[in-house]
Design a protein around this motif. Sequence first.
Motif, PDB file in Angstrom:
ATOM      1  N   CYS A   1      42.573  37.501  45.706  1.00 19.62           N
ATOM      2  CA  CYS A   1      42.541  38.288  44.280  1.00 19.62           C
ATOM      3  C   CYS A   1      42.930  37.270  43.171  1.00 19.62           C
ATOM      4  O   CYS A   1      41.907  37.127  42.340  1.00 19.62           O
TER       5      CYS A   1
ATOM      6  N   CYS B   1      47.099  39.532  45.892  1.00 20.75           N
ATOM      7  CA  CYS B   1      46.926  38.614  47.371  1.00 20.75           C
ATOM      8  C   CYS B   1      46.005  37.466  46.873  1.00 20.75           C
ATOM      9  O   CYS B   1      45.610  37.284  45.684  1.00 20.75           O
TER      10      CYS B   1
ATOM     11  N   CYS C   1      46.748  44.083  42.342  1.00 23.10           N
ATOM     12  CA  CYS C   1      46.825  43.128  43.875  1.00 23.10           C
ATOM     13  C   CYS C   1      47.200  41.807  43.537  1.00 23.10           C
ATOM     14  O   CYS C   1      46.315  41.176  42.662  1.00 23.10           O
TER      15      CYS C   1
ATOM     16  N   THR D   1      44.061  41.303  40.537  1.00 31.35           N
ATOM     17  CA  THR D   1      43.041  42.188  40.157  1.00 31.35           C
ATOM     18  C   THR D   1      43.739  43.463  39.851  1.00 31.35           C
ATOM     19  O   THR D   1      44.734  43.906  40.534  1.00 31.35           O
TER      20      THR D   1
HETATM   21 ZN   LIG Z   1      43.893  41.333  46.549  1.00 31.50          ZN
END
Ligand SMILES: [Zn+2]
Length: 144
Positions: A33, A30, A28, A42
């Motif tokens: 993260c 985002c 991820c 992550t």
């Molecule tokens: Zn994330």
Amino acid sequence: MTAPYSGRCACGQITLTIAGETLGTRQCWCRQCQKIAAGGPTHNAVFRSEDVEVQGVLATAAWTAASGNTLTFSFCPSCGTQVYGQSSARMHLKTVRFGVIDEPHGLKPQMVIWTADAPEWAVIDPALERFEGQPPNPAPAPKD
Ligand SMILES: [Zn+2]
Ligand SMILES: [Zn+2]
């Protein structure tokens, strides 16, 4: 490796056991993260909440996601190791960080999510399924 998995934080104050197999694994990118992973993505494995048993007392921090759901991150209060994340919309699932699971766990990312938030230098494996944002839910909540 297959279930059960074991795990521990960097200092050993938190240990965990995971009784069942993962419902899916993700990398991820985002922005949240990137904050907890020091600028990278992550790596996470989604498990049924009831399969994840933690020994020790976790600290938590929470964010409100763009969706309006509350994301709660659980980590070791002593060494800061991220243990798992959980969404208020999906309390039946726990998203466990690869780093806390004992090797050799054999887990690897099956998909890459939130690629729209990845920095331009990010190297993303072209063999993996990609989602610009949130992917479909791996396991709907059981109906009651
Ligand atoms: Zn994330
Ligand atoms: Zn620790």
